[in-house]
Scaffold this motif. Structure first.
Motif, PDB file in Angstrom:
ATOM      1  N   ASP A  24       0.797  -1.234   0.000  1.00 53.63           N
ATOM      2  CA  ASP A  24       0.000   0.000   0.000  1.00 53.63           C
ATOM      3  C   ASP A  24       0.827   1.280   0.000  1.00 53.63           C
ATOM      4  O   ASP A  24       0.301   2.373   0.210  1.00 53.63           O
ATOM      5  CB  ASP A  24      -0.954   0.016   1.198  1.00 53.63           C
ATOM      6  CG  ASP A  24      -2.241  -0.738   0.932  1.00 53.63           C
ATOM      7  OD1 ASP A  24      -2.492  -1.121  -0.225  1.00 53.63           O
ATOM      8  OD2 ASP A  24      -3.010  -0.943   1.897  1.00 53.63           O
ATOM      9  N   ILE A  25       2.109   1.192  -0.279  1.00 51.91           N
ATOM     10  CA  ILE A  25       2.997   2.350  -0.283  1.00 51.91           C
ATOM     11  C   ILE A  25       2.486   3.435  -1.233  1.00 51.91           C
ATOM     12  O   ILE A  25       2.618   4.624  -0.965  1.00 51.91           O
ATOM     13  CB  ILE A  25       4.429   1.905  -0.670  1.00 51.91           C
ATOM     14  CG1 ILE A  25       5.012   1.001   0.416  1.00 51.91           C
ATOM     15  CG2 ILE A  25       5.323   3.084  -0.980  1.00 51.91           C
ATOM     16  CD1 ILE A  25       5.060   1.595   1.794  1.00 51.91           C
ATOM     17  N   GLY A  26       1.882   3.034  -2.341  1.00 43.28           N
ATOM     18  CA  GLY A  26       1.353   3.989  -3.309  1.00 43.28           C
ATOM     19  C   GLY A  26       0.247   4.873  -2.761  1.00 43.28           C
ATOM     20  O   GLY A  26      -0.056   5.928  -3.326  1.00 43.28           O
ATOM     21  N   LYS A  27      -0.358   4.468  -1.659  1.00 42.05           N
ATOM     22  CA  LYS A  27      -1.414   5.267  -1.050  1.00 42.05           C
ATOM     23  C   LYS A  27      -0.884   6.574  -0.472  1.00 42.05           C
ATOM     24  O   LYS A  27      -1.662   7.438  -0.090  1.00 42.05           O
ATOM     25  CB  LYS A  27      -2.134   4.472   0.044  1.00 42.05           C
ATOM     26  CG  LYS A  27      -3.012   3.362  -0.507  1.00 42.05           C
ATOM     27  CD  LYS A  27      -3.754   2.652   0.605  1.00 42.05           C
ATOM     28  CE  LYS A  27      -4.698   1.595   0.063  1.00 42.05           C
ATOM     29  NZ  LYS A  27      -5.471   0.942   1.135  1.00 42.05           N
ATOM     30  N   ALA A  28       0.420   6.742  -0.432  1.00 37.82           N
ATOM     31  CA  ALA A  28       1.005   7.987   0.055  1.00 37.82           C
ATOM     32  C   ALA A  28       0.785   9.141  -0.923  1.00 37.82           C
ATOM     33  O   ALA A  28       0.931  10.294  -0.539  1.00 37.82           O
ATOM     34  CB  ALA A  28       2.505   7.808   0.315  1.00 37.82           C
ATOM     35  N   ALA A  29       0.411   8.857  -2.158  1.00 34.71           N
ATOM     36  CA  ALA A  29       0.184   9.908  -3.152  1.00 34.71           C
ATOM     37  C   ALA A  29      -0.878  10.892  -2.651  1.00 34.71           C
ATOM     38  O   ALA A  29      -1.889  10.488  -2.074  1.00 34.71           O
ATOM     39  CB  ALA A  29      -0.235   9.300  -4.483  1.00 34.71           C
ATOM     40  N   ILE A  30      -0.623  12.153  -2.880  1.00 34.48           N
ATOM     41  CA  ILE A  30      -1.500  13.205  -2.368  1.00 34.48           C
ATOM     42  C   ILE A  30      -2.946  13.015  -2.797  1.00 34.48           C
ATOM     43  O   ILE A  30      -3.863  13.144  -1.984  1.00 34.48           O
ATOM     44  CB  ILE A  30      -0.966  14.600  -2.784  1.00 34.48           C
ATOM     45  CG1 ILE A  30       0.293  14.915  -1.979  1.00 34.48           C
ATOM     46  CG2 ILE A  30      -2.018  15.685  -2.593  1.00 34.48           C
ATOM     47  CD1 ILE A  30       0.997  16.177  -2.397  1.00 34.48           C
ATOM     48  N   GLY A  31      -3.185  12.708  -4.058  1.00 30.77           N
ATOM     49  CA  GLY A  31      -4.556  12.523  -4.540  1.00 30.77           C
ATOM     50  C   GLY A  31      -5.269  11.387  -3.837  1.00 30.77           C
ATOM     51  O   GLY A  31      -6.463  11.489  -3.530  1.00 30.77           O
ATOM     52  N   PHE A  32      -4.550  10.305  -3.575  1.00 31.93           N
ATOM     53  CA  PHE A  32      -5.152   9.173  -2.863  1.00 31.93           C
ATOM     54  C   PHE A  32      -5.468   9.577  -1.429  1.00 31.93           C
ATOM     55  O   PHE A  32      -6.534   9.245  -0.901  1.00 31.93           O
ATOM     56  CB  PHE A  32      -4.218   7.957  -2.893  1.00 31.93           C
ATOM     57  CG  PHE A  32      -4.929   6.684  -2.578  1.00 31.93           C
ATOM     58  CD1 PHE A  32      -5.463   5.900  -3.582  1.00 31.93           C
ATOM     59  CD2 PHE A  32      -5.077   6.260  -1.262  1.00 31.93           C
ATOM     60  CE1 PHE A  32      -6.137   4.719  -3.290  1.00 31.93           C
ATOM     61  CE2 PHE A  32      -5.754   5.087  -0.959  1.00 31.93           C
ATOM     62  CZ  PHE A  32      -6.281   4.322  -1.973  1.00 31.93           C
ATOM     63  N   GLN A  33      -4.565  10.304  -0.804  1.00 26.37           N
ATOM     64  CA  GLN A  33      -4.800  10.782   0.564  1.00 26.37           C
ATOM     65  C   GLN A  33      -6.009  11.720   0.610  1.00 26.37           C
ATOM     66  O   GLN A  33      -6.807  11.663   1.547  1.00 26.37           O
ATOM     67  CB  GLN A  33      -3.550  11.476   1.117  1.00 26.37           C
ATOM     68  CG  GLN A  33      -2.417  10.525   1.438  1.00 26.37           C
ATOM     69  CD  GLN A  33      -2.791   9.536   2.532  1.00 26.37           C
ATOM     70  OE1 GLN A  33      -3.165   9.932   3.631  1.00 26.37           O
ATOM     71  NE2 GLN A  33      -2.701   8.249   2.228  1.00 26.37           N
ATOM     72  N   VAL A  38      -8.648  11.554  -1.198  1.00 30.20           N
ATOM     73  CA  VAL A  38      -9.851  10.710  -1.235  1.00 30.20           C
ATOM     74  C   VAL A  38     -10.111  10.110   0.146  1.00 30.20           C
ATOM     75  O   VAL A  38     -11.236  10.164   0.662  1.00 30.20           O
ATOM     76  CB  VAL A  38      -9.724   9.600  -2.307  1.00 30.20           C
ATOM     77  CG1 VAL A  38     -10.878   8.618  -2.213  1.00 30.20           C
ATOM     78  CG2 VAL A  38      -9.650  10.218  -3.708  1.00 30.20           C
ATOM     79  N   LEU A  39      -9.083   9.554   0.765  1.00 30.83           N
ATOM     80  CA  LEU A  39      -9.246   8.938   2.079  1.00 30.83           C
ATOM     81  C   LEU A  39      -9.687   9.935   3.140  1.00 30.83           C
ATOM     82  O   LEU A  39     -10.405   9.589   4.078  1.00 30.83           O
ATOM     83  CB  LEU A  39      -7.944   8.268   2.522  1.00 30.83           C
ATOM     84  CG  LEU A  39      -7.526   7.035   1.719  1.00 30.83           C
ATOM     85  CD1 LEU A  39      -6.175   6.524   2.205  1.00 30.83           C
ATOM     86  CD2 LEU A  39      -8.569   5.939   1.802  1.00 30.83           C
ATOM     87  N   LYS A  40      -9.249  11.180   2.992  1.00 31.68           N
ATOM     88  CA  LYS A  40      -9.590  12.225   3.962  1.00 31.68           C
ATOM     89  C   LYS A  40     -10.870  12.968   3.606  1.00 31.68           C
ATOM     90  O   LYS A  40     -11.240  13.928   4.270  1.00 31.68           O
ATOM     91  CB  LYS A  40      -8.412  13.202   4.095  1.00 31.68           C
ATOM     92  CG  LYS A  40      -7.189  12.520   4.710  1.00 31.68           C
ATOM     93  CD  LYS A  40      -5.959  13.399   4.682  1.00 31.68           C
ATOM     94  CE  LYS A  40      -4.773  12.631   5.254  1.00 31.68           C
ATOM     95  NZ  LYS A  40      -3.522  13.362   5.160  1.00 31.68           N
ATOM     96  N   GLY A  41     -11.572  12.500   2.544  1.00 29.32           N
ATOM     97  CA  GLY A  41     -12.845  13.087   2.162  1.00 29.32           C
ATOM     98  C   GLY A  41     -12.765  14.414   1.436  1.00 29.32           C
ATOM     99  O   GLY A  41     -13.780  15.083   1.256  1.00 29.32           O
ATOM    100  N   LYS A  42     -11.583  14.802   0.979  1.00 28.94           N
ATOM    101  CA  LYS A  42     -11.424  16.068   0.259  1.00 28.94           C
ATOM    102  C   LYS A  42     -11.817  15.932  -1.211  1.00 28.94           C
ATOM    103  O   LYS A  42     -12.149  16.916  -1.859  1.00 28.94           O
ATOM    104  CB  LYS A  42      -9.978  16.555   0.339  1.00 28.94           C
ATOM    105  CG  LYS A  42      -9.522  16.913   1.737  1.00 28.94           C
ATOM    106  CD  LYS A  42      -8.070  17.336   1.733  1.00 28.94           C
ATOM    107  CE  LYS A  42      -7.566  17.626   3.138  1.00 28.94           C
ATOM    108  NZ  LYS A  42      -6.132  17.986   3.126  1.00 28.94           N
TER     109      LYS A  42
END
Length: 180
Positions: free
Chosen positions: A53-62, A64-68
């Motif tokens: 899941d290292i790729g989840k560090a990408a800003i765009g993915f973050q 999404v996870l943070k609801g932005k």
């Protein structure tokens, strides 16, 4: 700005999720009977799980996870994870493929259905496409936060005597698979 990276929209951090997965993986492999290549299987599984899941560090993915944001425009974190994994010395093709395909299968051959396949244009095997370069930049822009989460994962691996390959460099590179 948060000083951690998420792995789940529930608020679970990248390091916590990865460490939980590593515990399960180690327990499963330890429960196997004595089989040939068990040590190599353990190394491949631990490496794959640590990096999946290292790729989840990408800003765009973050975002999404943070609801932005609602979506990351179909971009796949596992492609970034596999690319990062390919920067480790002595990582096996099995580990890279496990990381790459832990959610989706290889791209379609154009004749088969494409549902559930990784998008070809995101995989930098022969050339770096614009979508890949965008994904890579989003990951690199969160590199400091990634290193903080990664240090927690590496600390857990070390404390639990889980063998892990050496990294060749600090950055993302093209996805490289041995063509044996």
């Amino acid at each position: 700005m948060n000083d951690f990276l998420l792995s789940k929209s529930s608020g679970e951090t990248l390091s916590k999720h990865t460490i939980s997965c590593l515990k399960v993986a180690k327990a499963l492999i330890d429960s196997l009977p004595d089989i040939e290549n068990k040590e190599n299987i353990m190394k491949d599984v631990i490496t794959s799980v640590a990096l999946h899941d290292i790729g989840k560090a990408a800003i765009g993915f973050q975002d999404v996870l943070k609801g932005k944001k609602k979506t990351w425009d179909g971009k796949r974190h596992e492609i970034i994870s596999a690319s990062f994994a390919s920067s480790f010395q002595e990582i096996s093709e099995y580990a890279i493929f496990a990381i790459l395909m832990h959610h989706k299968s290889l791209p379609s051959d154009g004749l088969s259905a494409i549902y559930g396949c990784l998008p070809t244009e995101q995989i930098p095997i022969e050339e770096e496409t614009q979508v890949w370069l965008d994904m890579k930049q989003e990951w690199n822009n969160n590199h400091k936060l990634f290193l903080s989460e990664w240090s927690k994962i590496k600390e857990f691996l070390g404390k639990n005597n889980m063998e892990f390959p050496d990294i060749k460099n600090n950055g993302l590179i093209k996805l490289k698979l041995d063509s044996r």
